[in-house]
Design an enzyme around this catalytic site. Structure first.
Site, short mmCIF file in Angstrom:
data_model
loop_
_atom_site.label_atom_id
_atom_site.label_comp_id
_atom_site.label_asym_id
_atom_site.label_seq_id
_atom_site.Cartn_x
_atom_site.Cartn_y
_atom_site.Cartn_z
N HIS A 20 0.80 -1.20 -0.21
CA HIS A 20 -0.03 0.28 -0.03
C HIS A 20 0.94 1.23 0.03
O HIS A 20 0.11 2.22 -0.14
CB HIS A 20 -0.89 -0.22 0.75
CG HIS A 20 -2.59 0.58 0.96
ND1 HIS A 20 -2.62 0.26 -0.19
CD2 HIS A 20 -2.91 1.00 2.63
CE1 HIS A 20 -4.14 0.78 0.14
NE2 HIS A 20 -4.67 0.63 0.89
N ASN A 66 -6.65 6.42 3.28
CA ASN A 66 -7.98 6.85 3.53
C ASN A 66 -8.90 7.36 3.47
O ASN A 66 -9.78 8.61 2.72
CB ASN A 66 -9.14 6.19 4.33
CG ASN A 66 -8.97 4.59 3.75
OD1 ASN A 66 -8.16 3.78 3.02
ND2 ASN A 66 -9.25 4.08 5.18
N ASP A 91 -0.71 2.08 -5.50
CA ASP A 91 -1.11 0.96 -5.77
C ASP A 91 -1.98 -0.01 -6.06
O ASP A 91 -3.04 0.94 -5.76
CB ASP A 91 -0.56 0.21 -4.48
CG ASP A 91 -1.50 0.50 -3.39
OD1 ASP A 91 -2.66 1.15 -3.10
OD2 ASP A 91 -2.35 -0.21 -3.29
N ASN A 112 -9.21 2.98 -1.74
CA ASN A 112 -9.92 4.09 -0.39
C ASN A 112 -9.29 5.45 -0.30
O ASN A 112 -9.60 6.62 -0.71
CB ASN A 112 -10.19 3.52 0.12
CG ASN A 112 -10.70 2.45 0.83
OD1 ASN A 112 -12.27 2.84 0.08
ND2 ASN A 112 -10.61 1.58 1.40
#
Length: 186
Positions: A20, A66, A91, A112
């Site tokens: 991530h 997020n 990613d 997100n």
């Protein structure tokens, strides 16, 4: 010409080499290669660099993935960056590991970080560089997969892909999105 390059990721040592965080990794690699430094500022680690007549601002949001849009919106306003001169590096589960794709716009595709950026910019018309991380995980285990470090085998290959992504960032800033897509999309 001014550009804002936003590498997405999560802050903290526990996330440093996770899938991530590949957006952070691309920017860290560029900084090491071109000798610019990040400093902690409001909502992000920020670096500035001049390259071929372009003023490039790099950010690594400290808002966690997020809420990435909060930092991006702030720095777009702060530096008066046009939407087409924003590049978000993230990613991508839907691309095989190491595959790189740059696009001038698109949907969030379930990511997100992009959902939040889309919400706060009220737009999907900003360039993004998707870095393939693959999707080798059991059904329902997506979060575990993206928050785990790259495998040892992937780590051996990762520097080549980070360099390619860095080249794409510089091409975007100097040659534009269309030439970068033509030259680099696989």
């Amino acid at each position: 010409m001014k550009y804002l390059i936003a590498g997405l990721g999560n802050i903290g040592p526990e996330y440093a080499f996770t899938r991530h965080n590949v957006g952070f990794m691309v920017l860290d690699r560029l900084a090491a290669q071109h000798d610019f430094k990040f400093s902690f500022e409001k909502l992000a680690f920020v670096a500035e660099w001049k390259h071929k007549g372009r003023h490039i601002y790099f950010i690594k949001p400290t808002t966690f993935m997020n809420l990435s849009g909060k930092a991006i919106r702030y720095y777009m306003d702060q530096y008066k960056i046009q939407e087409e001169n924003l590049l978000v590096i993230l990613d991508e589960l839907q691309l095989p590991f190491g595959t790189l794709r740059i696009k001038p716009k698109g949907s969030h595709g379930g990511h997100n970080g992009l959902k939040n950026i889309e919400e706060l910019l009220a737009s999907t018309n900003y360039p993004r560089l998707r870095f393939g991380i693959g999707n080798n995980f059991p059904r329902g285990r997506q979060v575990d997969y993206v928050l785990k470090p790259f495998s040892n085998e992937e780590m051996k290959e990762l520097p080549i892909f980070l360099d390619n992504a860095g080249d794409m960032v510089l091409s975007f800033c100097t040659l534009g999105i269309q030439s970068t897509m033509n030259n680099y999309n696989q």
